[in-house]
Design a protein around this motif. Structure first.
Motif, PDB file in Angstrom:
ATOM      1  N   LEU A 162       1.001  -1.337  -0.155  1.00 40.59           N
ATOM      2  CA  LEU A 162       0.000  -0.031   0.043  1.00 40.59           C
ATOM      3  C   LEU A 162       0.907   1.385   0.132  1.00 40.59           C
ATOM      4  N   VAL A 163       0.343   2.263  -0.533  1.00 37.71           N
ATOM      5  CA  VAL A 163       1.127   3.869  -0.466  1.00 37.71           C
ATOM      6  C   VAL A 163       0.106   4.537   0.320  1.00 37.71           C
ATOM      7  N   VAL A 164       0.476   5.406   1.205  1.00 38.43           N
ATOM      8  CA  VAL A 164      -0.229   6.288   1.862  1.00 38.43           C
ATOM      9  C   VAL A 164       0.334   7.563   1.919  1.00 38.43           C
ATOM     10  N   GLY A 165      -0.244   8.613   1.227  1.00 43.64           N
ATOM     11  CA  GLY A 165       0.595   9.781   1.136  1.00 43.64           C
ATOM     12  C   GLY A 165      -0.442  10.973   1.560  1.00 43.64           C
ATOM     13  N   HIS A 166       0.207  11.920   2.387  1.00 43.54           N
ATOM     14  CA  HIS A 166      -0.549  13.054   2.819  1.00 43.54           C
ATOM     15  C   HIS A 166      -0.248  14.407   2.104  1.00 43.54           C
ATOM     16  N   SER A 167      -1.128  15.178   1.686  1.00 44.82           N
ATOM     17  CA  SER A 167      -0.771  16.453   0.950  1.00 44.82           C
ATOM     18  C   SER A 167      -0.057  16.242  -0.206  1.00 44.82           C
ATOM     19  N   GLU A 168       0.944  16.711  -0.449  1.00 44.51           N
ATOM     20  CA  GLU A 168       1.767  16.657  -1.501  1.00 44.51           C
ATOM     21  C   GLU A 168       2.225  14.982  -1.743  1.00 44.51           C
ATOM     22  N   GLY A 169       2.234  14.357  -0.705  1.00 48.96           N
ATOM     23  CA  GLY A 169       2.607  12.860  -0.687  1.00 48.96           C
ATOM     24  C   GLY A 169       1.303  12.147  -1.289  1.00 48.96           C
ATOM     25  N   GLY A 170       0.394  12.607  -1.323  1.00 50.25           N
ATOM     26  CA  GLY A 170      -0.813  12.176  -2.203  1.00 50.25           C
ATOM     27  C   GLY A 170      -0.439  12.079  -3.589  1.00 50.25           C
ATOM     28  N   LEU A 171      -0.015  13.294  -4.082  1.00 51.61           N
ATOM     29  CA  LEU A 171       0.345  13.304  -5.623  1.00 51.61           C
ATOM     30  C   LEU A 171       1.657  12.344  -5.574  1.00 51.61           C
ATOM     31  N   GLN A 172       2.506  12.310  -4.840  1.00 46.96           N
ATOM     32  CA  GLN A 172       3.874  11.351  -4.847  1.00 46.96           C
ATOM     33  C   GLN A 172       3.203  10.027  -4.934  1.00 46.96           C
ATOM     34  N   ALA A 173       2.235   9.658  -4.192  1.00 46.88           N
ATOM     35  CA  ALA A 173       1.817   8.200  -4.090  1.00 46.88           C
ATOM     36  C   ALA A 173       1.279   7.830  -5.480  1.00 46.88           C
ATOM     37  N   SER A 194      -4.445  18.456  -5.108  1.00 49.45           N
ATOM     38  CA  SER A 194      -5.525  17.939  -6.163  1.00 49.45           C
ATOM     39  C   SER A 194      -5.486  19.023  -7.432  1.00 49.45           C
ATOM     40  N   MET A 195      -4.513  19.862  -7.361  1.00 49.31           N
ATOM     41  CA  MET A 195      -4.301  20.808  -8.509  1.00 49.31           C
ATOM     42  C   MET A 195      -2.736  21.152  -8.660  1.00 49.31           C
ATOM     43  N   ARG A 196      -2.503  21.733  -9.661  1.00 46.83           N
ATOM     44  CA  ARG A 196      -1.363  22.222 -10.017  1.00 46.83           C
ATOM     45  C   ARG A 196      -0.703  22.988  -8.862  1.00 46.83           C
ATOM     46  N   LEU A 197       0.400  22.774  -8.660  1.00 46.64           N
ATOM     47  CA  LEU A 197       1.154  23.441  -7.066  1.00 46.64           C
ATOM     48  C   LEU A 197       0.792  25.069  -7.153  1.00 46.64           C
ATOM     49  N   ASP A 272       4.925  21.919 -10.202  1.00 45.97           N
ATOM     50  CA  ASP A 272       4.009  22.789 -10.967  1.00 45.97           C
ATOM     51  C   ASP A 272       3.316  22.329 -12.474  1.00 45.97           C
ATOM     52  N   ALA A 273       4.627  21.436 -12.923  1.00 50.83           N
ATOM     53  CA  ALA A 273       4.071  20.976 -14.346  1.00 50.83           C
ATOM     54  C   ALA A 273       3.328  19.830 -14.415  1.00 50.83           C
ATOM     55  N   LEU A 274       2.888  19.095 -12.972  1.00 48.59           N
ATOM     56  CA  LEU A 274       2.271  18.010 -12.645  1.00 48.59           C
ATOM     57  C   LEU A 274       0.707  18.466 -12.453  1.00 48.59           C
ATOM     58  N   PHE A 275      -0.282  17.926 -13.084  1.00 46.29           N
ATOM     59  CA  PHE A 275      -1.741  18.122 -13.259  1.00 46.29           C
ATOM     60  C   PHE A 275      -2.200  16.720 -12.390  1.00 46.29           C
ATOM     61  N   ASN A 299      -6.120  24.304   3.114  1.00 45.10           N
ATOM     62  CA  ASN A 299      -4.982  24.074   2.449  1.00 45.10           C
ATOM     63  C   ASN A 299      -5.393  23.414   1.009  1.00 45.10           C
ATOM     64  N   VAL A 300      -6.118  22.346   1.280  1.00 42.37           N
ATOM     65  CA  VAL A 300      -6.491  21.735   0.043  1.00 42.37           C
ATOM     66  C   VAL A 300      -8.189  21.378   0.276  1.00 42.37           C
ATOM     67  N   PRO A 301      -8.932  22.571  -0.256  1.00 40.35           N
ATOM     68  CA  PRO A 301     -10.252  22.524   0.097  1.00 40.35           C
ATOM     69  C   PRO A 301     -11.050  21.271  -0.622  1.00 40.35           C
ATOM     70  N   CYS A 302     -12.155  20.831   0.111  1.00 44.29           N
ATOM     71  CA  CYS A 302     -12.796  19.682  -0.762  1.00 44.29           C
ATOM     72  C   CYS A 302     -13.260  20.049  -2.000  1.00 44.29           C
ATOM     73  N   ARG A 303     -13.568  21.417  -2.434  1.00 47.15           N
ATOM     74  CA  ARG A 303     -14.170  21.865  -3.826  1.00 47.15           C
ATOM     75  C   ARG A 303     -13.155  21.566  -4.808  1.00 47.15           C
ATOM     76  N   THR A 304     -11.840  21.465  -4.254  1.00 47.82           N
ATOM     77  CA  THR A 304     -10.797  21.047  -5.364  1.00 47.82           C
ATOM     78  C   THR A 304     -10.635  19.551  -5.858  1.00 47.82           C
ATOM     79  N   MET A 305     -11.449  18.642  -4.989  1.00 47.68           N
ATOM     80  CA  MET A 305     -11.441  17.226  -5.414  1.00 47.68           C
ATOM     81  C   MET A 305     -12.035  16.784  -6.521  1.00 47.68           C
ATOM     82  N   PRO A 306     -13.112  17.303  -7.123  1.00 48.78           N
ATOM     83  CA  PRO A 306     -13.831  16.468  -8.286  1.00 48.78           C
ATOM     84  C   PRO A 306     -12.981  16.086  -9.292  1.00 48.78           C
ATOM     85  N   ALA A 307     -12.323  16.772  -9.887  1.00 49.29           N
ATOM     86  CA  ALA A 307     -11.186  16.731 -10.847  1.00 49.29           C
ATOM     87  C   ALA A 307     -10.331  15.408 -10.745  1.00 49.29           C
TER      88      ALA A 307
END
Length: 365
Positions: A162-173, A194-197, A272-275, A299-307
């Motif tokens: 399993l890979v568990v990532g927090h914040s930027e760690g989620g993108l890294q996962a 959940s968005m470009r940095l 920032d190059a990563l979407f 920091n990462v509001p729920c409204r940013t998650m749909p995409a």
């Protein structure tokens, strides 16, 4: 910001700094048979381990929960957020919530072993001889090396990684999942980027400016001009034009001067190059995936998650999917909790318990 220090601005720290100034004032694994149920109990242990990535030795903590001898355990790689966040999820001395250490405890209670490590620029690992922050690809290679080190452990079930990532760690996962041949069985994206940095930072700063206006610390016109200046600074950086921060509030000017300066620019540009929603589309089909967001996470509001969720759906990942955590902030605390309180709120613990349910076991069976 000291010119010789790699960027110390995590997504959390960016927001906190802005707010401070603006508002001044049966699982895979060995089956349990009759002989297994009588096997000796191996007590829980934390072990210091190390591994190598790009010729640099990284150091970490392997947490192995109590288990029956010979039983292979589900194994989770824990990945921290951005900035100088160490194996425990801390940025000492000022920020010490122990987020990853507490996650290791929660997972250990479900019989899941874990590895957390000091990434570049933190703890015992350090910068590995670098004078500036590594780019995102270097951090990914380090995380992939950690994943392989965990997979090679004799206690680990290679079919239950399993890979568990927090914040930027989620993108890294998601990046680890994309990079490795032996895919993880599950990904837990905890309050993930959940968005470009720079889009995310622009959103954070806009929200902070709005709160400063509401509190009477800025006029609407001041907020408007600073929002416009933030957008221009980001556009100029992305276009590789000179960035003029002279019209911004001093706190925002210092933030961008540090992020866009020679020490940190390569990392910021590579992140920032990563979407993240596009990265999520590359997740292995059938991967069990958890995504959390706290309703009080600025920091990462729920409204940013749909995409991001749409990307995971397109990849044909499986549940539990999104878990909205009422009243929780970015550190998985109830809103208003001191940032250094080393606790994960019950709602976040339940989300992790649900995520590992297919692999859960106890030493008693």
């Amino acid at each position: 910001m000291r010119s010789r220090t790699p960027w110390r601005g995590s997504v959390l720290a960016v927001l906190m700094a802005a707010l401070t100034v603006l508002t001044a004032g049966p699982a895979p694994g060995t089956a349990w048979g009759a002989a297994g149920s009588r096997a000796a109990l191996v007590p829980a242990v934390d072990r210091e381990i190390h591994f190598t990535a790009d010729g640099v030795t990284a150091y970490g903590t392997l947490h192995i929960p109590a288990h029956r001898a010979g039983h292979r355990l589900a194994a989770a790689l824990l990945l921290p957020g951005s900035g100088p966040t160490d194996r425990n999820g801390d940025e000492p001395p000022g920020l010490t919530p122990h987020t990853l250490a507490r996650m290791a405890d929660v997972l250990g209670g479900d019989g899941v072993m874990s590895l957390r490590f000091d990434k570049y620029g933190t703890g015992r690992t350090g910068l590995g001889g670098r004078g500036s922050a590594p780019d995102m690809a270097a951090y990914t290679r380090q995380a992939v090396a950690a994943y392989h080190a965990l997979r090679a452990r004799p206690e680990a079930d290679p079919q239950a990684l399993l890979v568990v990532g927090h914040s930027e760690g989620g993108l890294q996962a998601l990046l680890v999942d994309r990079a490795v041949q032996e895919k993880p069985a599950g990904l837990a994206l905890i309050a993930p980027q959940s968005m470009r940095l720079l889009d995310l930072i622009r959103l954070q700063l806009a929200d902070a400016l709005n709160r400063a206006v509401a509190a009477g610390h800025l006029t609407p016109q001041q907020a408007w001009w600073n929002n416009r200046g933030v957008a221009r600074a980001i556009a100029d950086f992305r276009a590789r034009r000179p960035v003029d921060t002279s019209a911004l509030l001093p706190s925002l000017a210092a933030l961008f001067q540090g992020m866009f300066g020679p020490v940190n620019a390569d990392f910021v540009r590579s992140d920032d190059a990563l979407f993240p929603p596009s990265v999520a589309r590359g997740a292995a089909p059938g991967t069990r995936t958890l995504v959390t967001c706290g309703t009080e996470d600025t920091n990462v509001p729920c409204r940013t998650m749909p995409a991001l969720l749409s990307g995971l759906a397109a990849a044909r990942t499986t549940g539990p999917g999104l878990r909205v955590l009422p009243g929780l902030d970015h550190l998985l605390h109830p809103a208003g909790t001191p940032v250094n309180d080393p606790v994960i709120a019950p709602a976040a613990q339940r989300a992790l318990h649900d995520f590992v349910r297919p692999w859960r076991h106890t030493a008693q069976g």
